[in-house]
Scaffold this active site. Structure first.
Site, PDB file in Angstrom:
ATOM      1  N   ASN A   7      95.463 -16.578  52.902  1.00 48.72           N
ATOM      2  CA  ASN A   7      94.997 -16.987  51.387  1.00 48.72           C
ATOM      3  C   ASN A   7      94.222 -18.409  51.558  1.00 48.72           C
ATOM      4  OD1 ASN A   7      95.257 -18.358  48.658  1.00 48.72           O
ATOM      5  ND2 ASN A   7      96.764 -16.893  48.345  1.00 48.72           N
ATOM      6  N   HIS A  10      93.468 -22.448  48.366  1.00 55.33           N
ATOM      7  CA  HIS A  10      93.652 -24.223  48.486  1.00 55.33           C
ATOM      8  C   HIS A  10      92.540 -24.489  49.221  1.00 55.33           C
ATOM      9  CE1 HIS A  10      96.921 -23.870  45.847  1.00 55.33           C
ATOM     10  NE2 HIS A  10      97.744 -22.993  46.896  1.00 55.33           N
ATOM     11  N   HIS A  43      93.164 -15.587  44.868  1.00 59.53           N
ATOM     12  CA  HIS A  43      93.759 -15.388  43.411  1.00 59.53           C
ATOM     13  C   HIS A  43      92.893 -15.728  42.606  1.00 59.53           C
ATOM     14  CE1 HIS A  43      97.623 -15.910  40.553  1.00 59.53           C
ATOM     15  NE2 HIS A  43      96.574 -15.579  40.229  1.00 59.53           N
ATOM     16  N   ARG A  45      92.355 -16.622  39.434  1.00 55.94           N
ATOM     17  CA  ARG A  45      93.139 -17.031  38.135  1.00 55.94           C
ATOM     18  C   ARG A  45      92.113 -17.180  36.703  1.00 55.94           C
ATOM     19  NH1 ARG A  45      98.101 -19.665  39.648  1.00 55.94           N
ATOM     20  NH2 ARG A  45      98.731 -19.866  37.560  1.00 55.94           N
ATOM     21  N   ARG A  49      90.981 -21.830  38.124  1.00 54.95           N
ATOM     22  CA  ARG A  49      91.246 -23.505  38.572  1.00 54.95           C
ATOM     23  C   ARG A  49      90.770 -23.443  40.156  1.00 54.95           C
ATOM     24  NH1 ARG A  49      97.621 -23.840  38.392  1.00 54.95           N
ATOM     25  NH2 ARG A  49      97.157 -23.072  36.339  1.00 54.95           N
ATOM     26  N   GLU A  70      94.654 -11.422  44.650  1.00 51.62           N
ATOM     27  CA  GLU A  70      95.762 -11.512  43.699  1.00 51.62           C
ATOM     28  C   GLU A  70      95.289 -11.758  42.125  1.00 51.62           C
ATOM     29  OE1 GLU A  70      98.298 -14.946  44.590  1.00 51.62           O
ATOM     30  OE2 GLU A  70      98.335 -14.287  46.527  1.00 51.62           O
ATOM     31  N   THR A 101     101.945 -19.658  41.450  1.00 49.67           N
ATOM     32  CA  THR A 101     102.874 -18.490  41.048  1.00 49.67           C
ATOM     33  C   THR A 101     104.300 -18.929  41.007  1.00 49.67           C
ATOM     34  OG1 THR A 101     100.986 -16.994  41.728  1.00 49.67           O
ATOM     35  CG2 THR A 101     103.005 -16.124  41.028  1.00 49.67           C
ATOM     36  N   GLU A 151     105.216  -6.815  47.383  1.00 48.48           N
ATOM     37  CA  GLU A 151     105.146  -8.054  48.182  1.00 48.48           C
ATOM     38  C   GLU A 151     106.394  -8.848  47.728  1.00 48.48           C
ATOM     39  OE1 GLU A 151     101.826 -10.596  48.115  1.00 48.48           O
ATOM     40  OE2 GLU A 151     103.127 -12.320  48.630  1.00 48.48           O
ATOM     41  N   HIS A 191     104.754 -16.395  50.011  1.00 50.55           N
ATOM     42  CA  HIS A 191     104.791 -17.605  48.934  1.00 50.55           C
ATOM     43  C   HIS A 191     105.940 -18.739  49.708  1.00 50.55           C
ATOM     44  CE1 HIS A 191     104.664 -20.075  45.519  1.00 50.55           C
ATOM     45  NE2 HIS A 191     103.684 -19.267  45.122  1.00 50.55           N
TER      46      HIS A 191
HETATM   47  N1  PXP Z   1     101.659 -14.406  47.658  1.00 52.93           N
HETATM   48  C1  PXP Z   1     101.435 -14.825  46.511  1.00 52.93           C
HETATM   49  C2  PXP Z   1     101.808 -13.430  45.390  1.00 52.93           C
HETATM   50  C3  PXP Z   1     100.989 -15.892  46.003  1.00 52.93           C
HETATM   51  O1  PXP Z   1     100.762 -16.091  44.580  1.00 52.93           O
HETATM   52  C4  PXP Z   1     100.807 -16.950  46.932  1.00 52.93           C
HETATM   53  C5  PXP Z   1     100.244 -18.009  46.408  1.00 52.93           C
HETATM   54  O2  PXP Z   1      99.072 -18.088  45.962  1.00 52.93           O
HETATM   55  C6  PXP Z   1     101.110 -16.506  48.056  1.00 52.93           C
HETATM   56  C7  PXP Z   1     101.435 -15.161  48.660  1.00 52.93           C
HETATM   57  C8  PXP Z   1     100.785 -17.679  49.185  1.00 52.93           C
HETATM   58  O3  PXP Z   1     101.819 -18.774  49.060  1.00 52.93           O
HETATM   59  P1  PXP Z   1     101.489 -20.111  49.711  1.00 52.93           P
HETATM   60  O4  PXP Z   1     100.135 -20.608  49.185  1.00 52.93           O
HETATM   61  O5  PXP Z   1     102.717 -20.900  49.321  1.00 52.93           O
HETATM   62  O6  PXP Z   1     101.500 -19.668  51.307  1.00 52.93           O
END
Ligand code: PXP
Length: 239
Positions: A7, A10, A43, A45, A49, A70, A101, A151, A191
């Site tokens: 992902n 960030h 994601h 959003r 953001r 996402e 999330t 998931e 997550h």
């Molecule tokens: N899965 C989902 C559905 C999420 O919303 C996120 C965070 O965006 C992640 C996985 C990844 O989580 P993390 O950034 O904490 O590894």
């Protein structure tokens, strides 16, 4: 053998902190693929953001593995998904005031809504995953709404602090995974997973894919920091 999908949200969060063009999540996605990631997740959003429409479009055009978008099951975003055509959509709940999330989708609360959105996405040739808490009834409801994959939310496990709480949360995940496998859903998880707490998952080979973002970006800052400083030292030392 499980797969990792990275992902890149960030990376965009850091960019947005300055409102400039770097670091670019699209470039990070390419590097993640070079390092062996089998998918890229972002994601989009509703408040944009971190990931924005330009990122999503360029990720669709450039990544060579699998793009997992996402998103909330909100009308504007569903339209963008259908137009963009990611390989997979993961439906997540979204609240404007949250930092990230916070929980899984409450599929049981609005099955008709999620079924309708899923049908539209699948008609557009997009696979659909539901991000749910480790609750067997939510997993079953995801299947009833047409999901291909669930998931399982690992956030509560990641937040647990005592060993007994960690074990309790892990057992919940195990039961939800078992439910999903028994009814034929694809299983992924994510997550809050990091380089320490992910190790326990070796015990759950049924999980096909891990979705990880924040801990990878955080580690990249640390493992890359010394090199980045050295490069700048070299640049300025003869001034
Ligand atoms: N899965 C989902 C559905 C999420 O919303 C996120 C965070 O965006 C992640 C996985 C990844 O989580 P993390 O950034 O904490 O590894």
């Amino acid at each position: 053998m499980a797969r990792l999908s990275v992902n890149v949200d960030h990376v965009a969060t850091i960019r947005e902190a300055r409102g400039i063009q770097e670091p670019d999540p699209v470039l990070a996605a390419g590097l993640a693929e070079l390092a062996g990631s089998e998918g890229i997740i972002c994601h989009l959003r509703e408040d944009r953001r971190h990931i924005n429409d330009r990122d999503l479009m360029l990720l669709r055009q450039t990544i060579k593995t699998k793009l997992n978008m996402e998103m909330a099951a909100a009308e504007e975003i569903v339209g963008i998904a259908i137009e963009t055509g990611p390989d997979l959509v993961t439906l997540v709940p979204e609240k404007r005031e949250e930092l990230t999330t916070e929980g899984g989708l409450d599929v049981l609360a609005r099955p008709d809504h999620f079924r309708g959105v899923t049908e539209r996405l699948k008609e557009a040739g997009i696979q659909v995953s539901f991000f749910v808490d480790p609750v067997p009834d939510q997993v079953r409801a995801a299947l009833e709404c047409g999901a291909d994959i669930v998931e399982i939310h690992t956030g509560h496990y990641a937040d647990a602090s005592s060993e007994s709480e960690i074990v309790e949360q892990f057992n919940r995940i195990e039961k939800a995974v078992e439910t999903g496998v028994n009814i034929g859903l694809g299983i992924s998880t994510g997550h809050g997973l990091n380089y320490v707490n992910v190790k326990r998952f070796k015990a759950l080979p049924e999980i096909e894919e891990y979705s990880i973002g924040h801990s990878i970006v955080a580690r990249a800052v640390m493992v890359g920091f010394e090199r980045a400083v050295r490069e700048m030292v070299e640049l300025v030392k003869d001034f």
